[in-house]
Each structure stands twice: as structure tokens, then as C-alpha cells.
Design an enzyme around this catalytic site. Structure first.
Site, PDB file in Angstrom:
ATOM      1  N   GLY A  86       0.836  -1.208   0.000  1.00  0.00           N
ATOM      2  CA  GLY A  86       0.000   0.000   0.000  1.00  0.00           C
ATOM      3  C   GLY A  86       0.862   1.244   0.000  1.00  0.00           C
ATOM      4  O   GLY A  86       2.071   1.190   0.222  1.00  0.00           O
ATOM      5  N   LYS A 109       4.063  12.228  -3.401  1.00  0.00           N
ATOM      6  CA  LYS A 109       4.938  11.145  -2.935  1.00  0.00           C
ATOM      7  C   LYS A 109       5.951  11.731  -1.967  1.00  0.00           C
ATOM      8  O   LYS A 109       6.670  12.665  -2.323  1.00  0.00           O
ATOM      9  CB  LYS A 109       5.630  10.500  -4.141  1.00  0.00           C
ATOM     10  CG  LYS A 109       6.475   9.285  -3.818  1.00  0.00           C
ATOM     11  CD  LYS A 109       6.932   8.609  -5.112  1.00  0.00           C
ATOM     12  CE  LYS A 109       7.904   7.480  -4.829  1.00  0.00           C
ATOM     13  NZ  LYS A 109       8.420   6.900  -6.090  1.00  0.00           N
ATOM     14  N   ASP A 121       9.042   6.176   7.455  1.00  0.00           N
ATOM     15  CA  ASP A 121       8.758   7.525   7.978  1.00  0.00           C
ATOM     16  C   ASP A 121       7.793   8.310   7.086  1.00  0.00           C
ATOM     17  O   ASP A 121       7.446   9.447   7.389  1.00  0.00           O
ATOM     18  CB  ASP A 121      10.068   8.312   8.154  1.00  0.00           C
ATOM     19  CG  ASP A 121      10.823   8.479   6.839  1.00  0.00           C
ATOM     20  OD1 ASP A 121      10.307   8.048   5.780  1.00  0.00           O
ATOM     21  OD2 ASP A 121      11.941   9.040   6.862  1.00  0.00           O
ATOM     22  N   GLY A 122       7.389   7.706   5.973  1.00  0.00           N
ATOM     23  CA  GLY A 122       6.433   8.372   5.090  1.00  0.00           C
ATOM     24  C   GLY A 122       7.043   9.472   4.235  1.00  0.00           C
ATOM     25  O   GLY A 122       6.324  10.165   3.515  1.00  0.00           O
ATOM     26  N   ARG A 172       3.366  13.292  -8.556  1.00  0.00           N
ATOM     27  CA  ARG A 172       3.446  12.335  -9.654  1.00  0.00           C
ATOM     28  C   ARG A 172       2.097  12.241 -10.363  1.00  0.00           C
ATOM     29  O   ARG A 172       1.044  12.262  -9.730  1.00  0.00           O
ATOM     30  CB  ARG A 172       3.836  10.970  -9.088  1.00  0.00           C
ATOM     31  CG  ARG A 172       3.900   9.877 -10.117  1.00  0.00           C
ATOM     32  CD  ARG A 172       4.698   8.703  -9.619  1.00  0.00           C
ATOM     33  NE  ARG A 172       4.008   7.927  -8.603  1.00  0.00           N
ATOM     34  CZ  ARG A 172       4.530   6.843  -8.025  1.00  0.00           C
ATOM     35  NH1 ARG A 172       5.742   6.441  -8.343  1.00  0.00           N
ATOM     36  NH2 ARG A 172       3.851   6.180  -7.119  1.00  0.00           N
ATOM     37  N   ARG A 179      -1.831  -1.347  -9.858  1.00  0.00           N
ATOM     38  CA  ARG A 179      -0.663  -2.202 -10.039  1.00  0.00           C
ATOM     39  C   ARG A 179      -1.118  -3.655 -10.091  1.00  0.00           C
ATOM     40  O   ARG A 179      -2.238  -3.960  -9.666  1.00  0.00           O
ATOM     41  CB  ARG A 179       0.277  -2.032  -8.832  1.00  0.00           C
ATOM     42  CG  ARG A 179       0.638  -0.587  -8.565  1.00  0.00           C
ATOM     43  CD  ARG A 179       0.798  -0.325  -7.066  1.00  0.00           C
ATOM     44  NE  ARG A 179       0.941   1.116  -6.793  1.00  0.00           N
ATOM     45  CZ  ARG A 179       2.100   1.760  -6.785  1.00  0.00           C
ATOM     46  NH1 ARG A 179       3.213   1.099  -6.968  1.00  0.00           N
ATOM     47  NH2 ARG A 179       2.146   3.059  -6.579  1.00  0.00           N
ATOM     48  N   ASP A 244       4.304  -4.956  -7.353  1.00  0.00           N
ATOM     49  CA  ASP A 244       3.683  -3.700  -6.903  1.00  0.00           C
ATOM     50  C   ASP A 244       4.237  -2.509  -7.679  1.00  0.00           C
ATOM     51  O   ASP A 244       3.712  -1.401  -7.566  1.00  0.00           O
ATOM     52  CB  ASP A 244       3.889  -3.490  -5.396  1.00  0.00           C
ATOM     53  CG  ASP A 244       5.348  -3.528  -4.992  1.00  0.00           C
ATOM     54  OD1 ASP A 244       6.025  -4.515  -5.336  1.00  0.00           O
ATOM     55  OD2 ASP A 244       5.820  -2.585  -4.357  1.00  0.00           O
ATOM     56  N   ASN A 245       5.282  -2.728  -8.455  1.00  0.00           N
ATOM     57  CA  ASN A 245       5.836  -1.651  -9.283  1.00  0.00           C
ATOM     58  C   ASN A 245       5.540  -1.897 -10.756  1.00  0.00           C
ATOM     59  O   ASN A 245       6.234  -1.387 -11.634  1.00  0.00           O
ATOM     60  CB  ASN A 245       7.349  -1.545  -9.074  1.00  0.00           C
ATOM     61  CG  ASN A 245       7.699  -1.108  -7.663  1.00  0.00           C
ATOM     62  OD1 ASN A 245       6.899  -0.473  -6.984  1.00  0.00           O
ATOM     63  ND2 ASN A 245       8.901  -1.439  -7.215  1.00  0.00           N
ATOM     64  N   ASP A 254       7.398   3.934 -10.439  1.00  0.00           N
ATOM     65  CA  ASP A 254       8.262   3.730  -9.267  1.00  0.00           C
ATOM     66  C   ASP A 254       9.738   3.683  -9.627  1.00  0.00           C
ATOM     67  O   ASP A 254      10.385   2.641  -9.611  1.00  0.00           O
ATOM     68  CB  ASP A 254       7.832   2.487  -8.476  1.00  0.00           C
ATOM     69  CG  ASP A 254       6.699   2.826  -7.521  1.00  0.00           C
ATOM     70  OD1 ASP A 254       6.227   3.983  -7.549  1.00  0.00           O
ATOM     71  OD2 ASP A 254       6.280   1.945  -6.752  1.00  0.00           O
TER      72      ASP A 254
HETATM   73  P1  AMP Z   1       9.094   1.007  -3.276  1.00  0.00           P
HETATM   74  O1  AMP Z   1      10.292   0.115  -3.137  1.00  0.00           O
HETATM   75  O2  AMP Z   1       9.431   2.471  -3.301  1.00  0.00           O
HETATM   76  O3  AMP Z   1       8.241   0.614  -4.436  1.00  0.00           O
HETATM   77  O4  AMP Z   1       8.248   0.819  -1.945  1.00  0.00           O
HETATM   78  C1  AMP Z   1       7.777  -0.430  -1.491  1.00  0.00           C
HETATM   79  C2  AMP Z   1       6.772  -0.200  -0.380  1.00  0.00           C
HETATM   80  O5  AMP Z   1       7.384   0.462   0.736  1.00  0.00           O
HETATM   81  C3  AMP Z   1       5.591   0.655  -0.768  1.00  0.00           C
HETATM   82  O6  AMP Z   1       4.458   0.152  -0.107  1.00  0.00           O
HETATM   83  C4  AMP Z   1       5.979   2.028  -0.261  1.00  0.00           C
HETATM   84  O7  AMP Z   1       4.845   2.818  -0.011  1.00  0.00           O
HETATM   85  C5  AMP Z   1       6.716   1.677   1.033  1.00  0.00           C
HETATM   86  N1  AMP Z   1       7.713   2.698   1.411  1.00  0.00           N
HETATM   87  C6  AMP Z   1       8.882   2.974   0.799  1.00  0.00           C
HETATM   88  N2  AMP Z   1       9.544   3.968   1.441  1.00  0.00           N
HETATM   89  C7  AMP Z   1       8.779   4.332   2.498  1.00  0.00           C
HETATM   90  C8  AMP Z   1       8.902   5.305   3.553  1.00  0.00           C
HETATM   91  N3  AMP Z   1       9.964   6.094   3.653  1.00  0.00           N
HETATM   92  N4  AMP Z   1       7.897   5.384   4.446  1.00  0.00           N
HETATM   93  C9  AMP Z   1       6.830   4.575   4.377  1.00  0.00           C
HETATM   94  N5  AMP Z   1       6.656   3.639   3.427  1.00  0.00           N
HETATM   95  C10 AMP Z   1       7.613   3.511   2.489  1.00  0.00           C
HETATM   96 MG    MG Z   2       6.627   0.775  -5.269  1.00  0.00          MG
END
Ligand code: AMP
Ligand code: MG
Length: 472
Positions: A86, A109, A121-122, A172, A179, A244-245, A254
Site C-alpha cells: 500500500g 509522494k 517515515d512516510g 506524480r 498495479r 507492486d511496481n 516507481d
Molecule cells: P518502493 O520500493 O518504493 O516501491 O516501496 C515499497 C513499499 O514500501 C511501498 O508500499 C511504499 O509505499 C513503502 N515505502 C517505501 N519507502 C517508504 C517510507 N519512507 N515510508 C513509508 N513507506 C515507504
Molecule cells: Mg513501489
């Protein structure tokens, strides 16, 4: 003047189980870095004054009509199923219908924590935000389907990664953020009503001509085959082709530890977390088939007649390698100046690539030189090129205007990794000139730009970036 976005939201009308309503978390001191005017015009977004836009694109204020939410999905990461991912650091503000009639998502994002953040940390830091801005816009200019970048802002806050880094938020834009993993999560949980609703939504939004779940599978397959062939043709390595990507729309999505190859080698890997080379350059077509099989598995769950669905889905997935090959051949034929299809073409292209790999040829510059000048100089042993060129020249006799074909298939400019890294280092020091220059030059990748020759050069030995990090 305030920023106005003519929202027309559809995802927010789906049932609660599809997302969590979540406002972006305000940040301390938003500051505008970039706003993409040409894209804004397509979206019917009209700009406000600078501070007003900075506040909106940082998530401190919500433009009228926004209904912020974090989307639920799951996915296979490096081959292992993760039941809940998510949007952990993104919120969908809503959708607009553009001047071209296309509905698009507008997403922040790096906009703070959500119920799907897990340990995260979001947030996002400046480097990956600028990387995604530059590389996604370059991808668009190259003519390859991709999410786009509408804006980038600094947050005025520190984000902790390898060390303290300046925080940033990217806006974005995507045809949607659906996905493969969006389908997987409902299939895995046995939420078949949600799964059926999602299928109907995806068909209506992306492939209105598709007939049912298997029609959707076929349409996604075709779009992904076109996309991956596009990546291969410009030497792009996504780096994290997890399900998911993998976007249902067929857009590149992504941008993490992605990179364009300099020296050609089929086994090239950049991502520091991809130790097994699962997502190496030449593996990407196989992984696309694997990802489609995961979508097929999810879609089958809702079928009344499972056996028939399995049979049809298997047939659809098994046809993908040939489709990838057709798309790849079409792209690479053009790269060597061919528009007609002949039997020996695959052999001719493969032979060139083999010689390029053996001679440390720069992928982009070698192909550009085929329709320009002195391609043999790209090879450590120029005679390796000569040995190939004889057959090529003979083949070109049967083509009308190979030079024009090559110039529009072979970019002069790609976002070279060392330039992207240098751009990020400058931006961290407060110097955004390299960022703006990269964007300007990469907006016309097929046009010779003599005053930008330094952006064509491969990295000097002390500039080579051998790994890109996922500390995004
Ligand atoms: P990604 O590798 O960027 O495609 O991220 C994989 C998952 O990790 C996704 O569900 C992202 O929303 C989550 N995610 C990545 N970085 C963070 C972050 N700094 N804080 C919270 N969730 C993250
Ligand atoms: Mg992703």
C-alpha cells in the site's frame, strides 16, 4: 492567484476497503523547486503564486476538490509475496481529465505516514525526488510510456537515510496507480467482490474494449510487452520490477534504483539491493512474463469456471514471450535503420549486440553513431565493428531512408547516471542549475544539441556510478 486543479475523482467512489482516507502531513517550510508547465496545461491545472503552489504540492494545503487517500495493494518483492504494502508515503489527491480526454491521477509522494507505512517515515529525500523528476520526464520525451512529474518541492525538514538529508515531495501524475499488486491483495484475501469491482474499474478506465477479466489480462500483456521493449531499446534498467511496481496502464512506474546503461552488457545490474541480478537488463522481458503470470493468478480467483479460466490465462501468458520478441525486433530494427522485416534481421541485431558487449561499446552513443558518424570508434577493437558493418551495409540497400529511421530511434541524450548523481549533489548544496539543465536538454533527446556535448559523454573512470541505492 491560487492553484486550481479541476478534480474529477473516481477512485474515491470505490468501497472503503480499497484505500484509507489520509490527508498529507504538513511540513515546516515548503519551497518550490520545479513546476512542469507543459504538463500542467494538459491537466488543465492552472498555477497559483509560488508560495501558494509550494504549500499545495507539499501537502500543507489541499486544493479544492481533493479527496486524499492512500491506496491498498500487496505484491511480490524479489519473488516473495508480501501480503500488505500500500501507499506508505504517498497520497492520491484525486484525478483530472486532461485536454486529451485522458483521466490521470495526481499523487503526492513523500507526503507523510499512512496506515500502510509499516516501519517507514512516510517521507522522501531530495535525491530520489529529483531523480524521479528528471528520469520520468526524460522517459516521456523518449516516447516511452511513464508516470510523469508535475512538481517538486523542498519540505524544509530533515529526513534520516544514510545520514541527515533534505526532505522533498514529488507530485506524480499517472494514467492510474493500479498495479498488479492491487489485484493480488484482494485475490489473496479472497475478497472476490472487491476483485470483480477492481476488474470492472480497470477495464472502464484503461481498456474499455477489453472483454472481461481475460480481455484485461490480454490488454495488460500487450501494454507491458510494448513497455519492456521500449526500455530495452534505450538501455533502461528499472531495478525493482516487483509486482507492486508493475502498472496495469503499461506505464513505467516507481523510479527507485533505476539507471540507463552506459557501456553495454546484457547482465548489467545497478540496484544495490538486487544481489542476485533478478532484475538485470536482459532479464527484464522474462520478469515481465513472471509478473503477468501473477496477475493471471489473481484474476483467475474470481472465475466461476476455474478450469476454463486457467486454460485461457495460460494461453495468454504463454503468448507473451513471442509478443515481447516482436516488439523488441520492431524497436531494434529501427535502431539499425530497418523498417522492412526480413528473416536475417534478428541475427544481424544480435551479432551487433554481441560485438558491442565484447568491445565495451557505449549503448547510446554506438546506436546514435550508426545514423551519424564514426560508429567504429565506439569499439575497443574497431575491426569488430567493420566485420559486422559489411553485412549491415548490404542489408541497408533495401531500405529507403535508414538515416532518418535511426535518428528518430536512437536518442543522443539519456539521463546518464553520473550526471544524475552530480545533479543531486549540486541540489543538496542548493544549486539547482544542473537539474534545470538536465530537464531542458533531455526534453529533446533525439535532437543534436552541440552545446550539450558533455551530457552525451559516458562517465570518466572516476565518475562511474556502479550502484544505485534504494535508500529512497
Ligand atoms: P518502493 O520500493 O518504493 O516501491 O516501496 C515499497 C513499499 O514500501 C511501498 O508500499 C511504499 O509505499 C513503502 N515505502 C517505501 N519507502 C517508504 C517510507 N519512507 N515510508 C513509508 N513507506 C515507504
Ligand atoms: Mg513501489
Amino acid at each position: 492567484m491560487t492553484l486550481t486543479i479541476p478534480f474529477d475523482n473516481s477512485y474515491a467512489r470505490l468501497p472503503d476497503g480499497f484505500f484509507a482516507r489520509q490527508a498529507p502531513e504538513p511540513v515546516r517550510a515548503p519551497k518550490m523547486i520545479a513546476f512542469n508547465e507543459p504538463l500542467a496545461r494538459i491537466l488543465n491545472v492552472s498555477s497559483g503564486d509560488l508560495q501558494d503552489m509550494a504549500e499545495a504540492f507539499a501537502g500543507n494545503t489541499l486544493p479544492e476538490g481533493a479527496e486524499p487517500l492512500a491506496q491498498l495493494y500487496s505484491g511480490h518483492q524479489f519473488g516473495h509475496y508480501n501480503p500488505q504494502l500500500g501507499d506508505g508515503r504517498a497520497v492520491l489527491l484525486g484525478e483530472t481529465v486532461g485536454t486529451d480526454g485522458i483521466r490521470r491521477d495526481i499523487q503526492l509522494k513523500g507526503s507523510g505516514r499512512t496506515p500502510f507505512s509499516r516501519q517507514g517515515d512516510g517521507r522522501a529525500w531530495l535525491g530520489p525526488v529529483l531523480r524521479e523528476y528528471v528520469v520520468s520526464e526524460a522517459m516521456h520525451a523518449l516516447g516511452i510510456p511513464t508516470t510523469r512529474a508535475l512538481a517538486a518541492v523542498e519540505t524544509g525538514e530533515i529526513v534520516l537515510r544514510e545520514g541527515p538529508m533534505p526532505g522533498a515531495v514529488l507530485t506524480r501524475v499517472a494514467h492510474s496507480h493500479l498495479r498488479v499488486g492491487t489485484f493480488q491483495v484482494f485475490a489473496a484475501r479472497g475478497q472476490l467482490d472487491h476483485l470483480r469491482q477492481l476488474i470492472d474499474y480497470a477495464i472502464a478506465r484503461h481498456y474499455p474494449q477489453a472483454d472481461g477479466p481475460m480481455g484485461l489480462l490480454r490488454a495488460v500483456r500487450d501494454a507491458q510487452a510494448r513497455l519492456i521493449a521500449g526500455w530495452m531499446s534505450v538501455g533502461f534498467i528499472h531495478g525493482v520490477m516487483n509486482t507492486d511496481n508493475c502498472a496495469i496502464s503499461g506505464e513505467t512506474i516507481d523510479y527507485g534504483p533505476c539507471a540507463f546503461m552506459d557501456t553495454y552488457h546484457p547482465n548489467t545490474v545497478y540496484s544495490s539491493i538486487d544481489r542476485m541480478g533478478r532484475y538485470a537488463y536482459s532479464n527484464q522481458p522474462d520478469i515481465a512474463v513472471w509478473n503477468l503470470a501473477q496477475l493471471a493468478t489473481a484474476l483467475i480467483q474470481q472465475a466461476e469456471d476455474k478450469e476454463a479460466a486457467v486454460e485461457e490465462a495460460t494461453e495468454i501468458v504463454h503468448a507473451m514471450p513471442d509478443l515481447l520478441q516482436d516488439n523488441w525486433l520492431r524497436r531494434f530494427r529501427a535502431k539499425i535503420g530497418l523498417t522492412r522485416a526480413e528473416d536475417g534481421d534478428l541475427q544481424l541485431i544480435s551479432d551487433l549486440l554481441t560485438r558491442m558487449a565484447q568491445n565495451q561499446a557505449d549503448f547510446t552513443n554506438t546506436f546514435r553513431a550508426l545514423g551519424g558518424s564514426a560508429p567504429r570508434d565506439q569499439f575497443t577493437d574497431p575491426e569488430a565493428f567493420d566485420g559486422w558493418a559489411e553485412g549491415w551495409q548490404a542489408r541497408l540497400q533495401r531500405e529507403a531512408d535508414p538515416k532518418a529511421t535511426m535518428q528518430s530511434a536512437n536518442p543522443a541524450f539519456i539521463p546518464r547516471n553520473h550526471r544524475v548523481e552530480q545533479m543531486i549533489q549540486a541540489a543538496v548544496q542548493g544549486d539547482y542549475a544542473p537539474f534545470h539543465r538536465l530537464n531542458a536538454v533531455l526534453a529533446q533527446p533525439y535532437t543534436d544539441q552541440p552545446d550539450a556535448a558533455e551530457l552525451m559523454n559516458p562517465p570518466a573512470s572516476d565518475e562511474v556510478v556502479s550502484a544505485t541505492f534504494c535508500g529512497t
